[in-house]
Motif scaffolding. Structure first.
Motif, PDB file in Angstrom:
ATOM      1  N   LEU A 310      -8.718  62.700 -18.443  1.00  0.00           N
ATOM      2  CA  LEU A 310      -8.397  63.996 -18.774  1.00  0.00           C
ATOM      3  C   LEU A 310      -9.377  65.087 -18.777  1.00  0.00           C
ATOM      4  O   LEU A 310     -10.581  64.780 -19.530  1.00  0.00           O
ATOM      5  N   ASN A 311      -9.186  66.019 -17.894  1.00  0.00           N
ATOM      6  CA  ASN A 311     -10.394  66.984 -17.816  1.00  0.00           C
ATOM      7  C   ASN A 311     -10.226  68.345 -18.421  1.00  0.00           C
ATOM      8  O   ASN A 311     -11.234  68.813 -19.031  1.00  0.00           O
ATOM      9  N   ASP A 312      -8.879  68.753 -18.291  1.00  0.00           N
ATOM     10  CA  ASP A 312      -8.658  70.040 -18.932  1.00  0.00           C
ATOM     11  C   ASP A 312      -6.979  70.325 -19.105  1.00  0.00           C
ATOM     12  O   ASP A 312      -6.210  69.120 -18.868  1.00  0.00           O
ATOM     13  N   LEU A 313      -6.799  71.373 -20.009  1.00  0.00           N
ATOM     14  CA  LEU A 313      -5.195  71.264 -20.221  1.00  0.00           C
ATOM     15  C   LEU A 313      -5.111  73.017 -20.602  1.00  0.00           C
ATOM     16  O   LEU A 313      -5.928  73.758 -20.630  1.00  0.00           O
ATOM     17  N   THR A 314      -3.688  73.035 -20.382  1.00  0.00           N
ATOM     18  CA  THR A 314      -2.978  74.460 -20.969  1.00  0.00           C
ATOM     19  C   THR A 314      -1.791  74.113 -21.440  1.00  0.00           C
ATOM     20  O   THR A 314      -1.145  73.158 -21.503  1.00  0.00           O
ATOM     21  N   VAL A 315      -1.385  75.317 -22.297  1.00  0.00           N
ATOM     22  CA  VAL A 315      -0.204  75.413 -23.073  1.00  0.00           C
ATOM     23  C   VAL A 315       0.588  76.433 -22.545  1.00  0.00           C
ATOM     24  O   VAL A 315      -0.295  77.797 -22.823  1.00  0.00           O
ATOM     25  N   ASP A 316       1.875  76.760 -22.465  1.00  0.00           N
ATOM     26  CA  ASP A 316       2.526  77.509 -21.672  1.00  0.00           C
ATOM     27  C   ASP A 316       3.125  78.320 -23.093  1.00  0.00           C
ATOM     28  O   ASP A 316       3.073  77.762 -24.236  1.00  0.00           O
ATOM     29  N   ALA A 317       4.154  79.279 -22.665  1.00  0.00           N
ATOM     30  CA  ALA A 317       4.667  80.080 -23.749  1.00  0.00           C
ATOM     31  C   ALA A 317       5.754  79.273 -24.765  1.00  0.00           C
ATOM     32  O   ALA A 317       6.159  79.571 -25.876  1.00  0.00           O
ATOM     33  N   GLY A 356      -0.954  71.843  -2.348  1.00  0.00           N
ATOM     34  CA  GLY A 356      -0.364  71.046  -3.434  1.00  0.00           C
ATOM     35  C   GLY A 356      -1.286  69.872  -3.723  1.00  0.00           C
ATOM     36  O   GLY A 356      -1.162  69.573  -4.840  1.00  0.00           O
ATOM     37  N   LEU A 357      -2.190  69.538  -2.894  1.00  0.00           N
ATOM     38  CA  LEU A 357      -2.977  68.438  -3.284  1.00  0.00           C
ATOM     39  C   LEU A 357      -4.331  68.872  -3.759  1.00  0.00           C
ATOM     40  O   LEU A 357      -5.111  69.631  -2.821  1.00  0.00           O
ATOM     41  N   VAL A 358      -4.947  68.407  -4.791  1.00  0.00           N
ATOM     42  CA  VAL A 358      -6.206  68.884  -5.323  1.00  0.00           C
ATOM     43  C   VAL A 358      -7.231  67.703  -5.347  1.00  0.00           C
ATOM     44  O   VAL A 358      -6.808  66.648  -5.820  1.00  0.00           O
ATOM     45  N   LYS A 359      -8.313  68.129  -4.778  1.00  0.00           N
ATOM     46  CA  LYS A 359      -9.399  66.938  -4.676  1.00  0.00           C
ATOM     47  C   LYS A 359     -10.143  66.826  -5.803  1.00  0.00           C
ATOM     48  O   LYS A 359     -10.215  65.575  -6.367  1.00  0.00           O
ATOM     49  N   THR A 360     -10.662  67.779  -6.485  1.00  0.00           N
ATOM     50  CA  THR A 360     -11.420  67.689  -7.754  1.00  0.00           C
ATOM     51  C   THR A 360     -10.865  68.775  -8.833  1.00  0.00           C
ATOM     52  O   THR A 360     -11.110  69.918  -8.615  1.00  0.00           O
ATOM     53  N   PRO A 361      -9.759  68.323  -9.578  1.00  0.00           N
ATOM     54  CA  PRO A 361      -9.005  69.373 -10.438  1.00  0.00           C
ATOM     55  C   PRO A 361     -10.157  69.406 -11.616  1.00  0.00           C
ATOM     56  O   PRO A 361     -10.348  68.650 -12.466  1.00  0.00           O
ATOM     57  N   ALA A 362     -10.824  70.833 -11.616  1.00  0.00           N
ATOM     58  CA  ALA A 362     -11.636  71.080 -12.754  1.00  0.00           C
ATOM     59  C   ALA A 362     -11.168  71.955 -13.998  1.00  0.00           C
ATOM     60  O   ALA A 362     -11.688  71.726 -15.198  1.00  0.00           O
ATOM     61  N   ALA A 363      -9.895  72.567 -13.651  1.00  0.00           N
ATOM     62  CA  ALA A 363      -9.237  73.577 -14.801  1.00  0.00           C
ATOM     63  C   ALA A 363      -7.812  73.902 -14.492  1.00  0.00           C
ATOM     64  O   ALA A 363      -7.592  73.481 -13.225  1.00  0.00           O
ATOM     65  N   VAL A 364      -7.176  73.910 -15.407  1.00  0.00           N
ATOM     66  CA  VAL A 364      -5.842  74.297 -15.193  1.00  0.00           C
ATOM     67  C   VAL A 364      -5.278  75.430 -16.100  1.00  0.00           C
ATOM     68  O   VAL A 364      -6.129  75.542 -17.254  1.00  0.00           O
ATOM     69  N   ALA A 365      -4.420  76.397 -15.773  1.00  0.00           N
ATOM     70  CA  ALA A 365      -4.028  77.467 -16.628  1.00  0.00           C
ATOM     71  C   ALA A 365      -2.521  78.027 -16.220  1.00  0.00           C
ATOM     72  O   ALA A 365      -2.156  77.540 -15.137  1.00  0.00           O
TER      73      ALA A 365
END
Length: 717
Positions: A310-317, A356-365
């Protein structure tokens, strides 16, 4: 000349448009290049409807002023960006790491500005956070600092390595990700910082470490600590807890972290005291999670599944947590209690790029509409995903359930259930709604459908209570009748006492005769050591009687494994077959008999093989006497009586173990010490036999394969 330049510009524009449309095909959502999955608490994975669909690509067309370039603009794409932040106005901020700048885009993906700070340049920034007051905090990793910048781009403060005696000299301040709470306190994830998040006050003073992971301690480590000397143990490589990879927060003040180097608890939801709220149990203990986060799309052809990173995370409303996996390229989403909602993704091609396909996901928001944005550090682009109708329906229904509005959520869950009857969160939502409105029978059925033991137990307890209340009058009348019968029998017993004693003696004589014919089970219950001694030295028991008891015990064990209530035997949900457990029981028992006889033969034991076989068979009778009634009783027990069930179950296996101990002692005529030694060598022999059998089967399969390959060679030629 002008005409030629215009034509050349038109060609370049057309080529760029075609290339862009290949990655961003507008609103065409008929197909997505990935599958969406769900995995229940028994690790059964299945496909579900698409929850998020790709909406577009942002941040690809970035231009900076350049007088020497044609048109005064120069294409300046992102270069291995590492972090993404979306503020309350849905504007995007990107830590453009290799370009040493911060890129600011509006909600539509158009460039607003680029921040480079010429007088105080950045050096490989890897994280950023924008406070609600507009201040920007940048994790300037290469410069070993955190930079605080105003909304206008003015540098307000620098936070370097805190000067504190509480920090060890070995601690390196390499900030990679950070968040800032409403008070202005900074929570910083540092590179290799196994101590947890570094907490600083608004002035940059060290306040402590926050939310550290625990060090994993295996069975091998405990053995080393027991056997190694202090010097030997100190020379071992130190085991450190995993360092936090990224951090986020929500409006309620919870701090969320993800960690790569741990096998459990990769995702945490920390309160102000630093305690993980995902490790507890809520209503009905309804966490469908086993404490492991980061899903893997199971490959049936893979010998070993790759562990997630796991590299990154985000929390929605709504409190839903989304994590990205930098190794497997899988996006996983969980609700506020850590229950899995769905996951999707897959490996992108090496030569082509699909929306839709990500090679190297670095972050998510995520933005205010709960759309997801994933930063691809290899393709240097942000991919946007929007909720589908199914995904939005799940979010809405689950949000109502999390708020305790079960009646409002029920129609939504019914629609989700109509679309996918195997989606466990929908069944769980309906079960909670049924429980809250008092329909315990329906709740019990639904909880059982998804195998949720606590919810089923609570519902069954309510149904059992209602049944007892409705039958209370009948029970009281029956008790009165039995009491009157007892008084009458007692009065008649005084009158016909002699006749009663005579009949009782005849009954026990018949029972003893029957006991002699069937075996000595009744005697073993009262005098186990004497009974096993009698099998060898007094001719008690028989091979036929022992075999009959063994078959009854084997059948009883099969009934135990298949008939025990699922709240005490969860494996029955996944695999209802009893063939494998029966084979395991028979193999272990037979292995014990053979190993015990071999060891006893070498240690002056007096028992013959038939004696060991017969006595070991008789020792299995507790499975019929205790196991069968306990299995039947489990059907009317709840988790509130788990201690009673556990005591009886442990008593069953403990009794069988003691009978085997007394069997060895009685048949072989050993002392207690000799029996302990014999059993230890027996277990060791069983282990060696298992290894030899495994090697034999492996070599046999290899030999068969070799012979078959030779046959193929000869047949072809």
């Amino acid at each position: 000349m002008k005409r030629r330049l215009a034509l050349r510009a038109l060609q370049l524009t057309a080529a760029a448009t075609i290339a862009f449309l290949a990655v961003y095909p507008g609103k065409a959502h008929a197909d997505v290049p990935y599958q969406t999955y769900y995995k229940d608490q028994y690790h059964q994975q299945y496909r579900i409807q698409t929850a998020y669909r790709p909406e577009g690509a942002l941040g690809r067309e970035l231009f900076i002023a350049d007088p020497e370039s044609e048109g005064g603009l120069k294409h300046s794409p992102l270069n291995q960006p590492q972090d993404l932040f979306i503020d309350a106005q849905d504007e995007l901020y990107i830590a453009d790491t290799n370009n040493n700048r911060i890129v600011h885009l509006d909600s539509g993906g158009e460039l607003v500005r680029m921040l480079t700070f010429p007088d105080n340049p950045l050096n490989r920034p890897q994280g950023l956070f924008v406070h609600e007051n507009g201040d920007m905090y940048i994790a300037d990793t290469g410069n070993n600092r955190v930079l605080r910048v105003s909304a206008e781009g003015e540098v307000l403060a620098e936070y370097g390595r805190p000067d504190s005696k509480l920090l060890p000299d070995s601690f390196k301040f390499d900030p990679v990700k950070l968040v800032v709470d409403k008070r202005g306190f900074l929570y910083i994830a540092t590179l290799g910082g196994y101590q947890g998040l570094l907490q600083l006050d608004p002035k940059g003073e060290f306040q402590g470490f926050f939310g550290a992971n625990r060090t994993s301690f295996s069975f091998v480590d405990s053995v080393k600590r027991l056997l190694y000397t202090r010097e030997m143990y100190e020379r071992e490589i130190s085991k450190l807890p995993g360092s936090i990879t990224s951090v986020d927060q929500n409006g309620e003040g919870f701090i969320y972290t993800v960690t790569k180097e741990v096998g459990q608890g990769q995702l945490k939801k920390l309160n102000i005291a630093g305690l993980d709220q995902l490790s507890g149990k809520g209503e009905f203990a309804d966490s469908l999670s086993d404490g492991r986060f980061g899903e893997t799309i199971r490959d049936p052809n893979a010998v070993r599944q790759t562990a997630p990173q796991l590299n990154d995370l985000t929390v929605d409303a709504d409190g839903n947590m989304t994590v990205v996996d930098s190794r497997l390229n899988v996006v996983s989403q969980y609700d506020g209690n850590g229950n899995l909602l769905f996951f999707w993704g897959g490996a992108a091609g090496d030569t082509t790029t699909k929306l839709g396909l990500v090679k190297t996901p670095a972050a998510v928001a995520n933005d205010s509409a709960n759309n997801l944005y994933i930063l691809d550090s290899e393709n240097n682009v942000i991919q946007k995903y929007e909720l589908t109708e199914f995904g939005a329906l799940v979010h809405q229904a689950n949000g109502l359930t999390q708020d305790g509005r079960y009646e409002d959520s029920e129609p939504l869950w019914r629609e989700v259930y109509r679309q996918n009857a195997y989606y466990a969160p929908a069944v769980l939502g309906l079960a909670k709604a049924a429980y809250k409105r008092g329909d315990y029978a329906e709740a019990q059925r639904l909880f059982k459908d998804i195998g949720l033991a606590q919810g089923y137990s609570d519902s069954f307890w309510q149904n059992r209570l209602l049944w007892f209340q409705s039958q209370f009058g009948l029970f009281m009348n029956a008790a009165i009748v039995f009491f009157l019968i007892f008084l009458l029998a007692k009065k008649l017993g005084r009158r016909y006492g002699k006749e009663r004693v005579r009949k009782r003696r005849e009954f026990w004589r018949g029972w003893k005769a029957m006991s002699t014919q069937l075996g000595i089970v009744s005697y073993l219950i009262r005098h186990p050591l004497d009974g096993f001694y009698g099998i060898r030295h007094e001719g008690k028991g028989s091979v036929a009687g022992g075999s009959a008891v063994l078959l009854i015990a084997l059948a009883s064990y099969g009934f135990i494994r298949s008939g025990t209530n699922f709240i005490y035997n969860p494996s029955i949900i996944v695999d209802a077959s009893v063939l494998t457990p029966l084979l395991q029981f028979a193999v272990v028992w037979l292995g014990f008999v053979v190993a015990s006889y071999l060891v006893s033969s070498l240690n002056q034991g007096e028992g013959r093989f038939r004696d060991v076989y017969t006595a070991s068979a008789y020792a299995m009778f507790p499975f019929a006497i205790v196991g069968v009634p306990l299995t039947v009783l489990s059907g009317v027990m709840t988790l509130n009586e788990a201690s009673i069930y556990g005591f009886l179950e442990y008593g069953l296996y403990g009794w069988a173990g003691l009978l085997l101990f007394w069997q060895v002692q009685g048949v072989q005529n050993y002392s207690v010490g000799e029996t302990v030694k014999n059993l230890f060598l027996t277990v060791l022999t069983m282990f060696i036999m298992a290894i030899l059998i495994f090697i034999t089967f492996s070599l046999t399969s290899e030999l068969i394969g070799f012979i078959y390959s030779i046959y193929q060679e000869v047949a072809i030629r």
